[in-house]
Design an enzyme around this catalytic site. Sequence first.
Site, PDB file in Angstrom:
ATOM      1  N   HIS A 169      51.694  16.497  48.630  1.00  0.00           N
ATOM      2  CA  HIS A 169      51.138  17.805  48.231  1.00  0.00           C
ATOM      3  C   HIS A 169      51.372  18.817  49.359  1.00  0.00           C
ATOM      4  O   HIS A 169      50.440  19.315  50.001  1.00  0.00           O
ATOM      5  CB  HIS A 169      49.641  17.583  47.989  1.00  0.00           C
ATOM      6  N   GLU A 272      55.021  20.576  45.487  1.00  0.00           N
ATOM      7  CA  GLU A 272      54.602  19.183  45.621  1.00  0.00           C
ATOM      8  C   GLU A 272      55.562  18.267  44.872  1.00  0.00           C
ATOM      9  O   GLU A 272      55.852  18.499  43.697  1.00  0.00           O
ATOM     10  CB  GLU A 272      53.187  19.033  45.052  1.00  0.00           C
TER      11      GLU A 272
END
Length: 301
Positions: A169, A272
């Site tokens: 992420h 991400e």
Amino acid sequence: MDIAELNQKHAIANHVAFREIADGMPAAEISNAHAKAGIALQGAHLYAWQPDGHEPVIWLSEFAKFAPGKSLRGGIPVCWPWFGPHDSDSKLPAHGYARTSMWDVVETAALPDGSTQIRFELAQTNQMREQWPHAASVQLQISVGRTLQVSLITANTGDSPFTLGEALHTYFRIGDVSNVAIRGLDGCSYIDKVADAAHQVQHGDIVIDNEVDRVYLDTDADCIIEDRGLKRAIRIAKQGSHSTVVWNPWIEKAEKMGDLGEDGYRAMVCVESANALDNVVSIAPNETHHLSVIYSVEPLD
Ligand code: BG6
């Protein structure tokens, strides 16, 4: 393992040393001929990477809290073994438990090209097994050099298959959100989380002028963050990841979050590399799955 033991076992001169960045929060600090980086053992959470001759590539909020059980706002949170809210139990932590749990250092190495490698393994507990009842081991391998290479490696150590959601992420540092375009997802379908999960199709580059929270599906494509403010392009090249999530909370959501800072949303964007929603992966017994990303940066003409 305390800091002295970590240093005794895993420090390498001119490559990696360990220190406490906050109370009870050990971190690996990497400094070599190509770059500098920092990784907290909680979450195996990389919070800084700066190749020589460039400004920092990874964004970390000035309000990020290095505290036990709390995920850092910024860096590379590791989402595992589910992405986003848990499927059936809203009390379980968003993005899984790996990002707020301690990882062990398995090994460190100075590579022939001058970069530094470090490998972590999640120290699993009974509480984790109650939240996700599958026999699995998970490691994160990071190589810090002119490029940053990150591999999230999941092995099925049991005798039945399981399904896994996951993401690196990554928060990228940008000059200003108004000068940024994200390339690589033209024509790709996505789920728009700010429009009641509507199915949409991307046309052209992504520009961010409002809250953006999208899961692009069935895409292995490289993405490029073209930052005309910092005059550089960041390339995100991935393997073993079939979703790409693009996220910027914009003003109102950032205010509610409390750890992003007033202008934080202007200075960051998340791109991400994930396996999320319909792209969760099924891993058979004795099988090992790799989600690997190479981050690199080059000047813009
Ligand atoms: C993104 C999600 O991946 O992470 C967003 O798509 C979410 O919906 C964001 O808000 C941040 O999550 P968290 O749990 O770190 O605040």
